[in-house]
Design a protein around this motif. Structure first.
Motif, PDB file in Angstrom:
ATOM      1  N   UNK A   1       0.230 -13.280  -9.322  1.00 37.66           N
ATOM      2  CA  UNK A   1      -0.073 -11.894  -8.966  1.00 37.66           C
ATOM      3  C   UNK A   1       0.756 -10.978  -9.853  1.00 37.66           C
ATOM      4  N   UNK A   2       0.100 -10.052 -10.531  1.00 35.37           N
ATOM      5  CA  UNK A   2       0.801  -9.077 -11.366  1.00 35.37           C
ATOM      6  C   UNK A   2       1.122  -7.859 -10.503  1.00 35.37           C
ATOM      7  N   UNK A   3       2.404  -7.579 -10.323  1.00 37.07           N
ATOM      8  CA  UNK A   3       2.818  -6.469  -9.468  1.00 37.07           C
ATOM      9  C   UNK A   3       4.235  -6.044  -9.825  1.00 37.07           C
ATOM     10  N   UNK A   4       4.506  -4.779  -9.638  1.00 36.13           N
ATOM     11  CA  UNK A   4       5.850  -4.228  -9.772  1.00 36.13           C
ATOM     12  C   UNK A   4       6.550  -4.398  -8.428  1.00 36.13           C
ATOM     13  N   UNK A   5       7.674  -5.082  -8.425  1.00 34.99           N
ATOM     14  CA  UNK A   5       8.367  -5.392  -7.172  1.00 34.99           C
ATOM     15  C   UNK A   5       8.952  -4.173  -6.486  1.00 34.99           C
ATOM     16  N   UNK A   6       8.943  -3.027  -7.156  1.00 36.58           N
ATOM     17  CA  UNK A   6       9.432  -1.802  -6.525  1.00 36.58           C
ATOM     18  C   UNK A   6       8.292  -0.939  -5.987  1.00 36.58           C
ATOM     19  N   UNK A   7       7.058  -1.393  -6.138  1.00 34.16           N
ATOM     20  CA  UNK A   7       5.876  -0.664  -5.672  1.00 34.16           C
ATOM     21  C   UNK A   7       5.474  -1.194  -4.300  1.00 34.16           C
ATOM     22  N   UNK A   8       5.699  -0.433  -3.228  1.00 35.13           N
ATOM     23  CA  UNK A   8       5.426  -0.939  -1.877  1.00 35.13           C
ATOM     24  C   UNK A   8       4.006  -1.440  -1.670  1.00 35.13           C
ATOM     25  N   UNK A   9       3.019  -0.723  -2.199  1.00 31.74           N
ATOM     26  CA  UNK A   9       1.628  -1.132  -2.006  1.00 31.74           C
ATOM     27  C   UNK A   9       1.336  -2.438  -2.725  1.00 31.74           C
ATOM     28  N   UNK A  10       1.827  -2.569  -3.952  1.00 39.21           N
ATOM     29  CA  UNK A  10       1.600  -3.792  -4.724  1.00 39.21           C
ATOM     30  C   UNK A  10       2.304  -4.982  -4.085  1.00 39.21           C
ATOM     31  N   UNK A  11       3.508  -4.754  -3.584  1.00 38.92           N
ATOM     32  CA  UNK A  11       4.268  -5.823  -2.929  1.00 38.92           C
ATOM     33  C   UNK A  11       3.566  -6.258  -1.652  1.00 38.92           C
ATOM     34  N   UNK A  12       3.089  -5.303  -0.875  1.00 42.99           N
ATOM     35  CA  UNK A  12       2.396  -5.626   0.374  1.00 42.99           C
ATOM     36  C   UNK A  12       1.154  -6.473   0.097  1.00 42.99           C
ATOM     37  N   UNK A  13       0.429  -6.131  -0.957  1.00 44.29           N
ATOM     38  CA  UNK A  13      -0.766  -6.902  -1.309  1.00 44.29           C
ATOM     39  C   UNK A  13      -0.404  -8.321  -1.740  1.00 44.29           C
ATOM     40  N   UNK A  14       0.746  -8.474  -2.409  1.00 41.19           N
ATOM     41  CA  UNK A  14       1.149  -9.781  -2.935  1.00 41.19           C
ATOM     42  C   UNK A  14       1.583 -10.750  -1.844  1.00 41.19           C
ATOM     43  N   UNK A  15       2.247 -10.253  -0.794  1.00 38.77           N
ATOM     44  CA  UNK A  15       2.830 -11.171   0.189  1.00 38.77           C
ATOM     45  C   UNK A  15       1.937 -11.418   1.400  1.00 38.77           C
ATOM     46  N   UNK A  16       0.799 -10.771   1.463  1.00 39.10           N
ATOM     47  CA  UNK A  16      -0.098 -11.008   2.588  1.00 39.10           C
ATOM     48  C   UNK A  16      -0.492 -12.477   2.675  1.00 39.10           C
ATOM     49  N   UNK A  17      -0.351 -13.078   3.850  1.00 37.35           N
ATOM     50  CA  UNK A  17      -0.722 -14.472   4.047  1.00 37.35           C
ATOM     51  C   UNK A  17       0.337 -15.480   3.661  1.00 37.35           C
TER      52      UNK A  17
ATOM     53  N   UNK B   1      16.907  -1.732  -9.670  1.00 29.91           N
ATOM     54  CA  UNK B   1      15.931  -2.819  -9.513  1.00 29.91           C
ATOM     55  C   UNK B   1      16.118  -3.565  -8.197  1.00 29.91           C
ATOM     56  N   UNK B   2      17.357  -3.929  -7.900  1.00 26.21           N
ATOM     57  CA  UNK B   2      17.628  -4.761  -6.726  1.00 26.21           C
ATOM     58  C   UNK B   2      17.375  -4.001  -5.427  1.00 26.21           C
ATOM     59  N   UNK B   3      17.926  -2.811  -5.319  1.00 25.74           N
ATOM     60  CA  UNK B   3      17.790  -2.066  -4.064  1.00 25.74           C
ATOM     61  C   UNK B   3      16.366  -1.559  -3.847  1.00 25.74           C
ATOM     62  N   UNK B   4      15.721  -1.082  -4.902  1.00 26.01           N
ATOM     63  CA  UNK B   4      14.349  -0.574  -4.758  1.00 26.01           C
ATOM     64  C   UNK B   4      13.384  -1.696  -4.387  1.00 26.01           C
ATOM     65  N   UNK B   5      13.550  -2.858  -5.010  1.00 26.03           N
ATOM     66  CA  UNK B   5      12.677  -3.993  -4.673  1.00 26.03           C
ATOM     67  C   UNK B   5      12.959  -4.487  -3.256  1.00 26.03           C
ATOM     68  N   UNK B   6      14.223  -4.447  -2.831  1.00 28.56           N
ATOM     69  CA  UNK B   6      14.559  -4.876  -1.467  1.00 28.56           C
ATOM     70  C   UNK B   6      13.872  -3.991  -0.434  1.00 28.56           C
TER      71      UNK B   6
ATOM     72  N   UNK C   1      10.013  -3.903   3.611  1.00 28.43           N
ATOM     73  CA  UNK C   1       9.014  -3.085   4.282  1.00 28.43           C
ATOM     74  C   UNK C   1       7.674  -3.801   4.377  1.00 28.43           C
ATOM     75  N   UNK C   2       7.281  -4.464   3.291  1.00 28.92           N
ATOM     76  CA  UNK C   2       6.014  -5.206   3.285  1.00 28.92           C
ATOM     77  C   UNK C   2       6.069  -6.400   4.222  1.00 28.92           C
ATOM     78  N   UNK C   3       7.218  -7.059   4.281  1.00 30.63           N
ATOM     79  CA  UNK C   3       7.361  -8.204   5.179  1.00 30.63           C
ATOM     80  C   UNK C   3       7.220  -7.766   6.630  1.00 30.63           C
ATOM     81  N   UNK C   4       7.835  -6.642   6.976  1.00 30.80           N
ATOM     82  CA  UNK C   4       7.713  -6.128   8.345  1.00 30.80           C
ATOM     83  C   UNK C   4       6.259  -5.800   8.661  1.00 30.80           C
ATOM     84  N   UNK C   5       5.571  -5.235   7.687  1.00 32.72           N
ATOM     85  CA  UNK C   5       4.169  -4.859   7.883  1.00 32.72           C
ATOM     86  C   UNK C   5       3.290  -6.079   8.129  1.00 32.72           C
TER      87      UNK C   5
END
Length: 230
Positions: A46-62, A81-86, A91-95
């Protein structure tokens, strides 16, 4: 288990991905660079920026767990990088209701970490390289850890010492908070994370990991991890 690996194209992320696939896991490899990882059985890229909440949420679904091996280079400028991606990842994991998180940090984040008997490292290399040249990087690692600690996830902060390359997994050692040693092979770091994923010995705490069986060539290590990467 289906796991998401962030920073999958990095030196530790590649080790994690290879070892996880070999262990029978399904891997969602998240990277910013399209075409940097070849698809193979059990692997979804999956191509995604780890600091982009929407992209991260799409990547970890399932997925069942998230492993972050994200990294940044030393810089005089502020690193986020570290704090923004965290923030995006937690947030995506909680969702999505994904509870298990392992994130690579560093032994440097532990203010009390001083390897036994490592006089040159403790008094020369550490103050110069880690505390000065790597100051902004480690400051952001601390911010990352603070973000993760504030969640109700089943998190583990993984703290290796000085990272180096070694072709195979060795007899590594883990300990709560940080481990008493100077170096950690990336193969051992990856193996420790996958073992902790199964054993759950360090839930909601930090896990130090060091390599005890082999040591790197210091000159080669400085070249590969410092000069060559610039």
């Amino acid at each position: 288990m289906r796991i998401a690996v962030f920073g999958a194209n990095g030196p530790t992320g590649r080790r994690l991905t290879d070892q996880a696939l070999a262990a029978g896991h399904e891997v969602v490899a998240v990277t910013r660079r399209a075409g940097s990882l070849a698809e193979r059985p059990g692997l979804a890229v999956v191509v995604a920026d780890a600091t982009d909440p929407a992209a991260v949420a799409a990547a970890i679904g399932g997925t069942d767990a998230v492993l972050s091996a994200l990294g940044a280079r030393f810089s005089k400028e502020t690193i986020t990088t570290y704090s923004a991606s965290a923030k995006a990842i937690t947030g995506a994991m909680a969702r999505h209701g994904v509870k298990r998180l392992l994130a690579v940090s560093s032994s440097i984040v532990d203010p009390g970490w001083r390897p036994t008997g490592a006089h040159f490292f403790n008094h020369v290399l550490d103050p110069l390289v880690n505390r000065r040249l790597g100051r902004t990087l480690h400051e952001d690692m601390r911010r990352m850890e603070a973000v993760i600690r504030q969640t109700d996830l089943d998190w583990t902060l993984v703290r290796p010492s000085g990272l180096f390359e070694h072709p195979a997994v060795t007899d590594f050692h883990t300990a709560e908070t940080s481990a008493d040693g100077v170096f950690t092979a990336r193969a051992d770091l990856a193996a420790s994370m996958l073992r902790e994923l199964e054993e759950r010995r360090y839930i909601r705490t930090a896990m130090g990991v060091i390599t005890t069986a082999v040591k790197p060539n210091i000159a080669k290590l400085i070249w590969n991890e410092g000069v060559k990467k610039k």
